[in-house]
Each structure stands twice: as C-alpha cells, then as structure tokens.
Design an enzyme around this catalytic site. Sequence first.
Site, mmCIF file in Angstrom:
data_model
loop_
_atom_site.group_PDB
_atom_site.id
_atom_site.type_symbol
_atom_site.label_atom_id
_atom_site.label_comp_id
_atom_site.label_asym_id
_atom_site.label_seq_id
_atom_site.Cartn_x
_atom_site.Cartn_y
_atom_site.Cartn_z
ATOM 1 N N ASP A 1 0.665 -1.305 0.101
ATOM 2 C CA ASP A 1 0.032 -0.126 -0.032
ATOM 3 C C ASP A 1 0.859 1.373 0.004
ATOM 4 O O ASP A 1 2.271 1.243 0.313
ATOM 5 C CB ASP A 1 -0.968 -0.099 1.195
ATOM 6 C CG ASP A 1 -0.224 -0.507 2.431
ATOM 7 O OD1 ASP A 1 0.861 -0.427 2.653
ATOM 8 O OD2 ASP A 1 -1.062 -1.010 3.412
ATOM 9 N N ASP B 1 -7.255 -2.813 14.292
ATOM 10 C CA ASP B 1 -8.838 -2.982 13.839
ATOM 11 C C ASP B 1 -8.851 -4.332 13.042
ATOM 12 O O ASP B 1 -9.708 -4.457 12.429
ATOM 13 C CB ASP B 1 -9.291 -1.949 13.141
ATOM 14 C CG ASP B 1 -8.620 -1.429 11.731
ATOM 15 O OD1 ASP B 1 -7.782 -2.306 11.491
ATOM 16 O OD2 ASP B 1 -8.865 -0.509 11.092
ATOM 17 N N HIS C 1 -7.129 -5.030 10.270
ATOM 18 C CA HIS C 1 -6.959 -4.863 8.747
ATOM 19 C C HIS C 1 -5.666 -5.531 8.378
ATOM 20 O O HIS C 1 -4.704 -5.654 9.286
ATOM 21 C CB HIS C 1 -6.887 -3.577 8.327
ATOM 22 C CG HIS C 1 -5.726 -2.707 8.812
ATOM 23 N ND1 HIS C 1 -6.038 -1.360 8.811
ATOM 24 C CD2 HIS C 1 -4.582 -2.743 9.097
ATOM 25 C CE1 HIS C 1 -4.751 -0.645 9.292
ATOM 26 N NE2 HIS C 1 -4.146 -1.595 9.482
ATOM 27 N N GLU D 1 -9.713 -2.160 5.529
ATOM 28 C CA GLU D 1 -10.412 -1.603 6.509
ATOM 29 C C GLU D 1 -11.669 -2.417 7.015
ATOM 30 O O GLU D 1 -12.037 -3.100 6.102
ATOM 31 C CB GLU D 1 -10.793 -0.055 6.745
ATOM 32 C CG GLU D 1 -9.561 0.800 6.730
ATOM 33 C CD GLU D 1 -8.697 0.675 7.827
ATOM 34 O OE1 GLU D 1 -8.289 -0.376 8.423
ATOM 35 O OE2 GLU D 1 -7.880 1.782 8.161
HETATM 36 P P1 PGA Z 1 2.177 -1.763 12.717
HETATM 37 O O1 PGA Z 1 1.038 -1.675 11.578
HETATM 38 O O2 PGA Z 1 3.126 -2.974 12.155
HETATM 39 O O3 PGA Z 1 2.819 -0.130 12.451
HETATM 40 O O4 PGA Z 1 1.602 -1.996 13.811
HETATM 41 C C1 PGA Z 1 0.612 -2.735 11.212
HETATM 42 C C2 PGA Z 1 -0.753 -2.479 10.087
HETATM 43 O O5 PGA Z 1 -1.338 -1.722 10.274
HETATM 44 O O6 PGA Z 1 -0.944 -3.355 9.253
#
Ligand code: PGA
Length: 262
Positions: free
Chosen positions: A67, A136, A138, A143
């Site tokens: 992404d 959350d 994702h 999302e």
């Molecule tokens: P993080 O993000 O590694 O910064 O916890 C993970 C994600 O949002 O997929």
Amino acid sequence: MRVIIEADAAAAAATAADFIAALVRRKPDAVLGLATGGTPVSCYQLLIEMHRQEGLDFGQVRTFNLDEYVGLPATHPQSYHRFMQEQLFDHVNLQPERCQLPDGVADDLPAACAAYEAAIREAGGIDLQLLGIGTDGHIAFNEPGSSLAGRTRVKHLTAETIRDNARFFGDEASVPRLAVTMGVGTILEARCCLLLATGAHKAEAVRAAVEGPVSASITASALQLHPDVVMVLDEAAAGELQRSEYYKMAEAAERTRSAAAE
Ligand code: PGA
C-alpha cells in the site's frame, strides 16, 4: 494455518526473516510482497544483516508493496516509498526497477491500481506476502467492511488507523485520509502469506483473525481461506488465543519432524 508463537518480538522477527531468506535462497528470482509499519522493521534489519554477512542475494528478486498513502510523493518522509528505501532497499542489492509500490500520486488512480494488478500478474504472482495486522484487524489498508474479494484500489482509513499511524506523522491531522491498497482478493492470490504480529496491542485482532469467524469486519480473518498461511507471533500478540498450547505443541512436533528429515 500455521501459528508460530515465539518468546518475544526479536525471535518473531528472526523467524519471519528466516522464512523470507529461505525462499530467496531456494528461488533467487522470487517475487516478494512487502509491508510497511513498525512491525517489519526488525525483520528487514535481519535481512540486511544476512545480505551483508552471508551474501543473501536479492539481485533477481522482485518486490511489490501492499500500500501507499494517497497524495504523498515518493520523496515525502512519511511515504511508504521512502520507508522502504530507508528500511530495506538502500541496504541490499535489490534492483530499483524490480521494486514496485502502489502509486499514491497518479493522476488517474483507478488506472494506476489496474496497472499495479497487471504488473503483479506479469511478474508471475507473489510467492510470499509479508503482512502486518492493524489493531482494527486490517491487512494492508483493507479496513473493516472491505470486500474479501477486493482488488487494488483507494480506501478511506478508519479513525483507529489514523490514530495508530499518527505516531509516524507527529499528529492525527497530518495523516492522509486515503490510501491505495492491494485488496484482500489480491493478497489471497499470493502463494504463501506470512503475517507478523508483535505486542499485546495486537492480541485481540490476532485472536479475531485466527480464531474468530471469517468476516469482512476483521479482514485478516480472510487468511483462514488461504491454504498456506504462517502467523508469526510473539507471546504478547498470542495472549488472547484460546488454542495457543495446541499451536505450540504442533509447531514443536513439526520442528522435530523437519530436523529429523534433514
Ligand atoms: P504496525 O502496523 O506494524 O505499525 O503495527 C501494522 C498494520 O497496520 O498493518
């Protein structure tokens, strides 16, 4: 689903790096799906060390990232282009023309998303997709409520994700509201998915993804539909799992079996 529970975040990162390195050794022109965020940083550091010390060769590897924020040019300090440059690309022998991320500043974003999907297909598909998980639930920026068949497209970030990512931007107001992200459908086409999660703040999302129902409310739960998924967790991220003793027993037996076969 193979669930590996390591003692701490460092051991989990080492296990993830070993999976990636083993693939690159076995298949020097492997196609890797890469992730950004705080979690994969120590895994990338270990890959850099393996490149420097053991000559782990990325010369023929191709990469596709999950992404990118909409509106951030590759040079922006918080863009995922820049993140990948700083955390991995600048330190190993990946060829720049073989490393792709979604384009968050294209004039025609839908066309750029379609071109990204086509580039993955033309590369022969992704051999191993590294994933994180959001609080959350994702994967990438899919999302809650995202189609489990979705393809690369623009998504609105949830308030929770904006809050979680504000630490990288200094404040919530500076976090972009939109991102270009591979869809869950895109991710499920990778031949293998490796999700790395560490820390107690991920425990509830991990529980829902591994032991909850398959649901668009927790897009990581769609990995239950994939035949080759490895969840690499530390004890803290595994803290809410109901069947952690079973996963540990199965993994110990698997390691004994493969050591005996060598
Ligand atoms: P993080 O993000 O590694 O910064 O916890 C993970 C994600 O949002 O997929």
